[in-house]
Scaffold this active site. Structure first.
Site, mmCIF file in Angstrom:
data_model
loop_
_atom_site.group_PDB
_atom_site.id
_atom_site.type_symbol
_atom_site.label_atom_id
_atom_site.label_comp_id
_atom_site.label_asym_id
_atom_site.label_seq_id
_atom_site.Cartn_x
_atom_site.Cartn_y
_atom_site.Cartn_z
ATOM 1 N N TYR A 73 6.683 28.418 35.848
ATOM 2 C CA TYR A 73 6.465 29.749 35.375
ATOM 3 C C TYR A 73 5.904 29.563 33.778
ATOM 4 O O TYR A 73 5.543 30.431 33.197
ATOM 5 C CB TYR A 73 7.245 31.129 36.158
ATOM 6 C CG TYR A 73 7.057 31.433 37.199
ATOM 7 C CD1 TYR A 73 5.690 31.833 37.000
ATOM 8 C CD2 TYR A 73 7.460 30.412 37.729
ATOM 9 C CE1 TYR A 73 5.716 32.312 39.237
ATOM 10 C CE2 TYR A 73 7.210 30.527 39.546
ATOM 11 C CZ TYR A 73 6.165 31.802 39.681
ATOM 12 O OH TYR A 73 5.398 32.149 41.263
ATOM 13 N N HIS B 239 11.544 34.505 41.537
ATOM 14 C CA HIS B 239 11.257 33.415 41.885
ATOM 15 C C HIS B 239 12.839 32.377 41.463
ATOM 16 O O HIS B 239 12.823 31.218 41.242
ATOM 17 C CB HIS B 239 10.319 32.917 40.099
ATOM 18 C CG HIS B 239 8.947 33.662 40.685
ATOM 19 N ND1 HIS B 239 8.660 33.539 42.071
ATOM 20 C CD2 HIS B 239 8.268 33.612 40.184
ATOM 21 C CE1 HIS B 239 7.239 34.610 41.707
ATOM 22 N NE2 HIS B 239 7.435 34.681 40.446
#
Length: 716
Positions: free
Chosen positions: A232, A399
């Site tokens: 990310y 996440h």
């Protein structure tokens, strides 16, 4: 001042024009982009699809449309070919005609939908790239064209993000980063400074509660690490660099590249420096196994860092590995440097510890690297930072993984001990719409999917996000001054009730071994006895063991929950004293020799159980199962030999390490012994003390033998 395109002004475009049809990195990038864009313009033309399933045809068509508008914009400036300009005008005009009539799409998760996509994140990306393209042709448009595109498309998109979804606009998060960058770039493109100010300083214009400056100030640790992990993090680099370049050109007085002690450089280096030697990024938290430094955001970062910050050899090596640069003035600078430099070595950021947490107080990532005379890099990584959760934004987008002290190892061009990464078929719409599959929670996030200890077959932190967010590891030591003997150690406490863990990794270059040994000492202290499992995830084929085992004729799952339900039990063997297990991966042999207690077991497993949609990759693992209260797993990973099937060559299929045993351990120290087939022995001592005492002189006695050494660890 007359209107200039946002990212590439007319003078810079003229400089890039000189690279057309050359063999430089920039020349090759231009050739590729021209071929790709021409083919898309010819084969697809102008198409504005309606709504479709997540990750399906319509989604991908909208995505490809913005990608190719962005490419066409820069190609128009560089080549001066009107076909690129006309393509953008026609595409934006077609969208402007349709956009006001569209209803909202249908959200596929907790992220609100746009009019084009199932989530606003994709709509932010569309507007950002479309705005970049618009700025490249703005000077060619008449007033009626501008009004049509701006009033019916771009201004309506801004309104969606800053009014309709105002509650998400200021969130400090990678989705929020895309939102502010998209609105800011669009604002610059259409000369709407009020929208730019909201993007820069937040809806309250206070520079703290939201906006790009707040994002840069609050998203990253002092070392630049982003809590969700490299996958990310690299995604965040694109909006950072696109918006930063626009800011630097339109409002240079802000000094965006120097903001917050040059945080843009710091956070870029934090991503780059975690990469494995083949360029792939390690799978920390939800992560693809294929994302690498060839990602678009990292390529931008490499080019801009070299152009605006420092022209160092590591960035040059990065670009040589990437064989790509950003089609931008910074890419020209880097391309010329690569072209003018001979004998560029493989990139290496060296050994380093990267802190996690806003003040660097929440553990981090330790990385040891060793390069031998053949430029082969051995890399070991342990992670013990904060839970990589973004549930403050949307709970469905947590996440984070729930465990600490995971170990990854890489050498000879391949990942040797690895993490599964995320469970997702990105944009493969028949596979759960390309979204995270159910098994991402039931297996990939579970501790048994990682190379770290599970207690009583449970997942660390009880698989509870709130609990996981309250926990983080701490660095015990990190020493990499001597390349022949490097070590790192981290601790986690309370990830299981009444249990503390400390993992120490040492890379030791010893004369009799082909490659450095990776020595792993995992110490557990608990308030009562438990079953301890240490999973080892590898690739390749089992070659030999030094213990007997039985394979299962009828396979069953290893357990009922906590990820064990997805592991087939394919075989097991009882071990005592020490266990050796070798496998072949690519052209290399690997042996893991581990200490064992009298009731120890090695379990052979494979992913794929309770997987009705065949979502999981079928991958092997073995589990070292031992029991006790205060306990140490001591293991040595040896790389040895060479195999080449095409010429029927096999050398060194048996390693030299024959036995590993724990001599003793207490609150002061852990001592292990490594035996080899040559008769040599190596005793490794690790201090378990903290603070100033860690670096002092140590003396411990186990089994009537006294051991003395200086510092955090040593070969004694």
């Amino acid at each position: 001042m007359s209107y200039q395109p946002l990212l590439l002004n007319f003078d810079e475009a003229a400089q890039l024009r000189q690279s057309l049809n050359t063999k430089t990195l920039l020349g090759k990038a231009l050739t590729r982009d021209i071929a790709q864009t021409d083919e898309y313009m010819t084969s697809v033309g102008i198409e504005v699809p309606g709504h479709g399933e997540g990750g399906g045809y319509e989604h991908n068509r909208h995505k490809q449309n913005y990608i190719h508008m962005d490419l066409a914009g820069r190609l128009f400036l560089i080549t001066q070919d009107d076909k690129y300009r006309n393509y953008i005008v026609d595409m934006l005009s077609a969208y402007a005609t349709v956009y006001p009539t569209l209803e909202s799409n249908v959200s596929r998760d907790s992220n609100p939908p746009g009019k084009l996509f199932h989530q606003t994140l994709n709509e932010n990306m569309w507007m950002l790239y479309a705005s970049c393209a618009y700025s490249c042709i703005y000077h060619t448009l008449d007033e009626s064209q501008k009004r049509h595109i701006e009033d019916n498309l771009l201004k309506q998109m801004i309104d969606m993000f800053v009014v309709t979804y105002a509650h998400d606009f200021d969130i400090i998060h990678n989705h929020g980063l895309w939102a502010v960058a998209a609105v800011g770039i669009c604002g610059y493109a259409i000369n709407d400074q009020a929208s730019v100010d909201k993007a820069l300083y937040g809806l309250k214009l206070d520079k703290v509660s939201g906006g790009f400056l707040a994002q840069l100030d609050q998203l990253f640790s002092p070392d630049g690490y982003y809590m969700e992990g490299p996958y990310y993090h690299r995604f965040s680099l694109r909006p950072i660099y696109l918006f930063a370049e626009a800011i630097e050109r339109r409002q240079p007085e802000i000094g965006i590249y120097q903001f917050n002690d040059s945080v843009i450089k710091t956070t870029s280096y934090a991503v780059m420096s975690t990469a494995f030697p083949d360029g792939t990024l390690p799978a920390l938290n939800d992560s693809s196994k294929t994302i690498s430094i060839n990602d678009e955001g990292v390529i931008m970062a490499t080019s801009v860092c070299y152009h605006r910050y420092e022209q160092n050899d590591t960035l040059l090596s990065m670009a040589n590995h990437q064989q790509d640069v950003w089609v931008h003035i910074s890419g020209l600078t880097l391309s010329n440097a690569v072209n003018d430099t001979k004998d560029i070595k493989p990139f290496s950021w060296g050994s380093l510890f990267v802190t996690d947490g806003p003040e660097g107080e929440k553990g981090g990532v330790g990385i040891l690297r060793h390069r031998d005379a053949k430029n082969d890099d051995t890399m070991a990584l342990i992670w013990f930072g904060q839970h990589g959760s973004d549930h403050q934004y949307h709970s469905a987008l947590d996440h984070g993984h729930y465990d600490g002290l995971h170990l990854s190892v890489f050498n000879r061009g391949q990942e040797v001990l690895h993490d599964y990464g995320f469970g997702r078929w990105v944009n493969v719409e028949p596979k759960f719409g390309g979204r995270y599959i159910p098994e991402n929670k039931s297996y990939c996030k579970q501790t048994v999917a990682h190379n770290t200890v599970t207690v009583d077959q449970k997942t660390q932190n009880n698989f509870d996000t709130a609990r996981a967010e309250s926990k983080f590891g701490q660095k015990h030591f990190f020493k990499a001054d001597d390349s022949s003997l490097q070590g790192m150690s981290g601790r986690i406490s309370g990830y299981y009730d009444g249990t503390d863990m400390q993992r120490s990794i040492i890379i030791a270059e010893l004369a009799e071994f082909e490659k450095p040994l990776v020595i792993d000492v995992y110490r557990i202290t608990a308030d009562k006895p438990h079953q301890y499992d240490l999973p080892v995830h590898y690739s390749g084929q089992i070659i030999r063991t030094d213990f007997d085992y039985q394979t299962e004729s009828t396979i069953k799952p290893l357990g009922a929950d906590n990820g064990y339900q997805h592991l087939w039990n394919v075989g097991s063997g009882n071990v005592s004293g020490s266990s050796l297990l070798s496998w072949l991966h690519g052209n290399s042999y690997y042996s893991l020799v581990s200490s064992a207690t009298p009731d120890s077991k090695v379990i052979f497993a494979r992913t794929g159980a309770n997987d009705p949609d065949f979502n999981l990759r079928s991958e092997p693992a073995f589990i070292l199962r031992q029991s006790g209260q205060n306990h140490v797993f001591a293991s040595v990973l040896e790389t040895h030999g060479y195999f080449n099937e095409s010429i029927e060559a096999s050398v060194g299929a048996r390693g030299l390490v024959s036995k590993v045993e724990v001599v003793g351990h207490n609150d002061s120290a852990t001592v292990i012994n490594i035996s080899t087939t040559s008769g040599n022995g190596y005793t490794i001592a690790i201090s378990n003390l903290s603070g100033d005492a860690l670096e002092g002189q140590h003396t411990v006695e186990f089994n009537g033998q006294t051991y003395q050494w200086q510092g955090a660890f040593a070969i004694v």
